[in-house]
Design an enzyme around this catalytic site. Structure first.
Site, mmCIF file in Angstrom:
data_model
loop_
_atom_site.group_PDB
_atom_site.id
_atom_site.type_symbol
_atom_site.label_atom_id
_atom_site.label_comp_id
_atom_site.label_asym_id
_atom_site.label_seq_id
_atom_site.Cartn_x
_atom_site.Cartn_y
_atom_site.Cartn_z
ATOM 1 N N LYS A 6 3.033 4.467 -0.857
ATOM 2 C CA LYS A 6 2.997 5.382 -1.996
ATOM 3 C C LYS A 6 4.222 6.284 -1.914
ATOM 4 O O LYS A 6 4.270 7.212 -1.104
ATOM 5 C CB LYS A 6 1.697 6.178 -1.972
ATOM 6 C CG LYS A 6 0.464 5.274 -2.130
ATOM 7 C CD LYS A 6 -0.809 5.977 -1.792
ATOM 8 C CE LYS A 6 -2.001 5.051 -2.034
ATOM 9 N NZ LYS A 6 -1.968 3.853 -1.180
ATOM 10 N N HIS A 11 0.803 -1.216 0.000
ATOM 11 C CA HIS A 11 0.000 0.000 0.000
ATOM 12 C C HIS A 11 0.841 1.273 0.000
ATOM 13 O O HIS A 11 0.316 2.378 -0.140
ATOM 14 C CB HIS A 11 -0.921 -0.017 1.233
ATOM 15 C CG HIS A 11 -2.084 0.912 1.151
ATOM 16 N ND1 HIS A 11 -2.233 2.012 1.978
ATOM 17 C CD2 HIS A 11 -3.176 0.918 0.340
ATOM 18 C CE1 HIS A 11 -3.350 2.640 1.681
ATOM 19 N NE2 HIS A 11 -3.946 2.008 0.690
ATOM 20 N N HIS A 47 -8.482 11.639 0.583
ATOM 21 C CA HIS A 47 -7.789 10.360 0.443
ATOM 22 C C HIS A 47 -6.455 10.436 1.192
ATOM 23 O O HIS A 47 -5.768 9.445 1.372
ATOM 24 C CB HIS A 47 -7.558 10.028 -1.035
ATOM 25 C CG HIS A 47 -7.108 8.626 -1.273
ATOM 26 N ND1 HIS A 47 -5.779 8.274 -1.417
ATOM 27 C CD2 HIS A 47 -7.805 7.471 -1.384
ATOM 28 C CE1 HIS A 47 -5.682 6.973 -1.615
ATOM 29 N NE2 HIS A 47 -6.894 6.458 -1.605
ATOM 30 N N LYS A 102 -3.933 10.729 4.351
ATOM 31 C CA LYS A 102 -3.932 10.092 5.659
ATOM 32 C C LYS A 102 -2.944 10.838 6.547
ATOM 33 O O LYS A 102 -1.755 10.935 6.215
ATOM 34 C CB LYS A 102 -3.529 8.622 5.577
ATOM 35 C CG LYS A 102 -4.505 7.758 4.770
ATOM 36 C CD LYS A 102 -3.947 7.492 3.421
ATOM 37 C CE LYS A 102 -4.696 6.386 2.709
ATOM 38 N NZ LYS A 102 -5.497 6.848 1.579
#
Length: 671
Positions: free
Chosen positions: A304, A302, A531, A533
Site C-alpha cells: 500500500k 498487498h 487494520h 500493521k
C-alpha cells in the site's frame, strides 16, 4: 440542502435474510427525505463491491410514495404484496410502505417504512412495526451509550494529550490540515498558499512523517493530528502511482476529485475476477491498471503506497489502508509520507540507501512502461529507473519490501524479514534494549509454527548494543483484538471482516503465551479496530526501532528460510518503512533555515544531536541530555501491552458469536 432542513418521509430499515423482521447489521438504517435520495455502498457496514457507490436513486413524494431508479450495474429485487420482482440496471419501479428491497438479489434486505401522518396513525403499522420502531430507538440508545463509554474510557487519553500539548507549547505544531510541503504549494489555489508558513524545530518535521489516519465518529480530540486521504493527494499532481491490494475507483474519485485532473495514473493492484472486471469498467480512460507478476502460487500484491510526482519533486507515501471507504474512515490505520526534490545535475549519479530500496522494489513489479512529459525532465519513460531522478538524501526511513519468489545468494538479504535483519545488524542501540521485548501488531494471522516464530524473532532481535555485544533475543507479544473488542467496536462484528484470520490459525496452543490486548486509550482508538500493521522493539516508553508496513504476520508476507537457510520463499508483495534513531540522527545533524520550508531542502550543518524514539505517552526525565532530539511516534497501542486475561478470547472470523454487538447483530450475519 442539509438533511436537517429536509422533510423526512420514511426510513429503509435493515432486515435479516428472508425478511425475518430483525436488523441484519449489514446495512445501516437509511432515512428517506422528500425529493432525491441516494442509496449505495456507504450505507453498508461490510465491504461488497457489488453494491455501487450510487446503487439506487430514490425520489420521494410528499405522500411518502417512492420511485426507485437502479443506477448500478447489478439488479435489485422488490418484494411487494407477496411477489418478488427483479429490477435491472436503468429500470424504474415504485415502492410503498412495507415493501422490501433486496439491494443484491438474496442479500441486504431493507424494508421501507413510511413515517408520514397517515401511516403513523394507521393500524397497518401493527404491533410488529411498533416493536420495530422501539427496537431502533433502543439501538440508537446503544450507540449513544457506546459513544459515552468511549468518552469515559478515554478521559485518561485526553489528559495525556493535553499534557503533551503543554509540553510542546513552544514548538510550532502542525495539525492534519496544515501538513505542509513545497509540493502542496505547486498549485495556485488559495488553499495551498494558506498552508505555507514557517515551521518549528526539526523534530516537528520528523513527527509529521508518520501519522494515524482520521476515524469518523470519534471525539474530535482523537483526530487533531490525523490525516485524511485529501491531505495526502493534493496539489498539482502530474503523475500518480497508486499501489494497493483492494481498489474502489468510484469511491477514490469521490474522495479525491482532483485525481480526475491527473493526466497519468498507474494503479498497481491485487484484484482479480469480478472485482478486476469492475475496475476496468469504471476506471477513467487515461488510467493504467497493472497486477504485478506472481511467480508463486497463492501469491498476493498487498503493498500500500503512493508515488505522487509534482513540478517540484515527488511525494512518497507508505500506508496500511486499502483504497476503499471503510479503511479510510472506520479503522485504526497508519501513514508515512515525505517529499523529495528533483536531483541537481551534479548529483544525478549519486544515490542513498532509501533510493536503492525503492528502485529495487519497483523493478520487481514490472509494470508496462509509458512515456510522460514532465516539468524539469521533459519527455521521459516511466519505469523503475525514473525514480532515481529525485534527491532522497533527506530520507528519514529505510524501506523494507517483500517480493514473491525463491530468493538465493545476496537476494536473501534484499527482501522480507531477512532484509529487516540485515538493516538492524548494521545498527547500534542503547544497552537498555538488550533482550527487550518485541511487539507484533497486524490484522491477519497466517498459519504459523514455533520454528518460524523463532526464525522471525531472530531477525527482529538483530543489532548491537553500544558496547558492541548483540542485543539478544527479545520476547515477542502479539497485539490482537479480542472477541469483545470487535463486538463493542464502532462497526460491531462487521469490523471482524477486516481481521480475517480463521479459528485454525488463531487457536493454536503455542500462540497463547503471545496474546496481548488491543488498548488504545491514549489515541482514542480502543473502539476503532486495527487494520494498521506495526512491529517494534521497545523498553518502557522508549523505542529501539519502529516499522509501519503492509505485512501481516505470515510466512507469505515475510518469507520463510529453506534448504539450510540458503533460500528464502516469499509469496506476497509488501512494503514498509523502518524508523531508526541512527537514520534520523544523520538528518538531525542539520538544522532547518529559512521560511516556508518543510521538506528539509534548505538544510545547513549544525551540531550533532542524539535522536531518541519514544511513544506519545513518554515523559521527560530530569537527566535527559539537552542535546537529545525526542521524536514522538504515535504508536497506536499501549506499551507495555497488557496480556490477555482468562476471560479474553482472540478474534477469529469463522467462529459463531451469539452475543449481540452494538447494532444488535450476531456473527456471522447469515446462516
Amino acid at each position: 440542502m442539509s438533511s436537517s432542513s429536509r422533510v423526512r418521509v420514511g426510513t429503509l430499515v435493515p432486515l435479516a435474510e428472508g425478511n425475518a423482521g430483525s436488523s441484519n447489521g449489514s446495512v445501516s438504517s437509511i432515512p428517506i427525505y422528500q425529493g432525491s435520495n441516494v442509496v449505495g455502498r456507504n450505507h453498508l457496514v461490510v465491504v461488497d463491491k457489488r453494491v455501487s457507490r450510487k446503487h439506487l436513486s430514490l425520489h420521494a413524494s410528499p405522500d411518502g410514495s417512492i420511485e426507485v431508479f437502479v443506477e448500478g450495474p447489478n439488479p435489485v429485487v422488490v418484494q411487494s404484496d407477496g411477489q418478488r420482482r427483479k429490477v435491472c440496471a436503468q429500470e424504474r419501479v415504485k415502492i410503498a410502505h412495507d415493501d422490501v428491497l433486496e439491494l443484491i438479489p438474496g442479500e441486504y434486505f431493507v424494508k421501507y417504512v413510511n413515517v408520514s401522518d397517515n401511516h403513523k396513525s394507521s393500524t397497518s403499522m401493527g404491533s410488529t412495526d411498533l416493536k420495530k420502531g422501539k427496537r431502533h430507538s433502543e439501538e440508537d440508545c446503544v450507540v449513544a451509550k457506546r459513544n459515552r463509554q468511549i468518552m469515559e474510557d478515554e478521559a485518561l487519553a485526553r489528559s495525556l494529550q493535553e499534557g503533551f500539548a503543554e509540553e510542546s507549547a513552544t514548538m510550532s505544531v502542525l495539525g492534519c490540515d496544515q501538513i505542509l510541503s513545497p509540493l502542496d504549494s505547486a498549485g495556485s489555489s488559495e488553499r495551498n498558499s494558506e498552508r505555507i508558513h514557517s515551521i518549528g524545530p526539526l523534530k516537528d518535521v520528523l513527527s509529521l512523517t508518520f501519522r494515524l489516519m482520521h476515524v469518523q465518529g470519534l471525539p474530535s480530540w482523537t483526530n487533531t493530528s490525523s490525516v485524511t486521504i485529501q491531505d495526502v493527494i493534493q496539489g498539482e499532481v502530474r503523475l500518480a502511482v497508486l499501489s494497493n491490494y483492494m481498489v474502489d475507483i468510484e469511491w477514490l474519485l469521490t474522495a479525491c476529485p482532483s485525481l480526475r485532473k491527473v493526466r497519468h495514473v498507474l494503479v498497481i493492484h491485487g484484484e482479480d475476477g469480478a472485482s478486476l472486471e469492475l475496475l476496468k469498467k469504471v476506471k477513467p480512460a487515461n488510467w493504467i491498471l497493472h497486477k504485478p507478476p506472481l511467480p508463486i502460487s497463492f501469491g498476493t500484491h498487498h503493498s500500500k503506497a503512493m508515488l505522487l510526482v509534482y513540478p517540484q519533486g515527488i511525494r512518497v507515501v507508505v500506508h496500511t489502508a486499502n483504497l476503499i471507504y471503510v479503511d479510510w474512515n472506520n479503522k485504526t490505520q497508519g501513514l508515512w509520507m515525505q517529499d523529495f526534490p528533483w536531483k541537481d545535475a551534479k548529483d544525478v549519479n549519486k544515490s542513498v540507501s532509501f533510493e536503492n530500496d525503492l528502485v529495487d522494489y519497483l523493478s520487481a513489479i514490472k509494470w508496462p512502461e509509458f512515456r510522460v512529459n514532465l516539468p524539469v525532465v521533459g519527455d521521459v519513460n516511466i519505469n523503475a529507473a525514473f525514480f532515481r531522478k529525485f534527491d532522497y538524501k533527506s530520507s528519514l526511513v529505510r524501506l523494507i519490501g517483500s517480493v514473491p519468489g525463491y530468493h538465493v545468494g545476496p537476494n536473501i538479504k534484499k527482501w522480507g524479514h531477512t532484509k529487516l535483519r540485515s538493516v538492524l545488524e548494521g545498527c547500534t542501540f542503547e544497552q537498555q534494549f538488550c533482550k527487550s521485548p518485541l511487539i507484533y501488531q497486524f490484522s491477519s494471522l497466517g498459519s504459523l509454527d514455533e520454528k518460524w516464530m523463532s526464525e522471525f524473532a531472530c531477525s527482529l532481535s538483530a543489532g548491537k548494543s553500544d558496547n558492541g555485544s548483540p542485543l539478544g533475543l527479545g520476547k515477542p507479544l502479539i497485539v490482537w483484538p479480542t472477541v469483545e473488542d470487535v463486538r463493542t467496536s464502532i462497526e460491531g462484528y462487521a469490523a471482524g471482516s477486516c481481521i480475517p484470520s480463521p479459528q485454525k490459525n488463531v487457536e493454536k496452543e503455542f500462540l497463547r503465551k503471545y496474546w496481548a490486548r488491543w488498548k488504545a486509550d491514549h489515541v482514542g482508538r480502543c473502539h476503532a479496530m486495527p487494520h494498521i500493521k506495526t512491529f517494534t522493539r521497545y523498553n518502557g516508553q522508549n523505542i529501539a526501532w519502529f516499522l509501519l508496513t503492509s505485512a501481516n504476520l505470515s510466512k507469505a508476507a515475510w518469507g520463510a528460510l529453506q534448504k539450510n537457510n540458503t533460500q528464502l520463499m516469499i509469496r506476497s508483495y509488501e512494503l514498509g518503512v523502518l524508523f531508526l534513531p541512527k537514520t534520523l540522527q544523520s538528518v538531525s545533524q542539520f538544522s532547518c533555515t529559512g521560511k516556508n520550508n518543510s521538506n528539509l531542502d534548505n538544510l545547513t550543518p549544525g551540531k550533532e544531536i542524539k535522536t531518541k524514539l519514544v511513544t506519545l505517552c513518554w515523559k521527560s526525565d530530569e537527566e535527559k541530555e539537552p542535546s537529545t532530539e525526542i521524536i514522538r511516534l504515535p504508536v497506536p497501542y499501549q506499551l507495555p501491552p497488557k496480556l490477555y486475561g482468562t476471560e479474553d478470547d482472540p478474534w477469529s472470523w469463522d467462529r459463531r458469536y451469539t452475543k449481540k454487538d452494538v447494532y444488535g447483530s450476531v456473527w456471522p450475519r447469515h446462516g
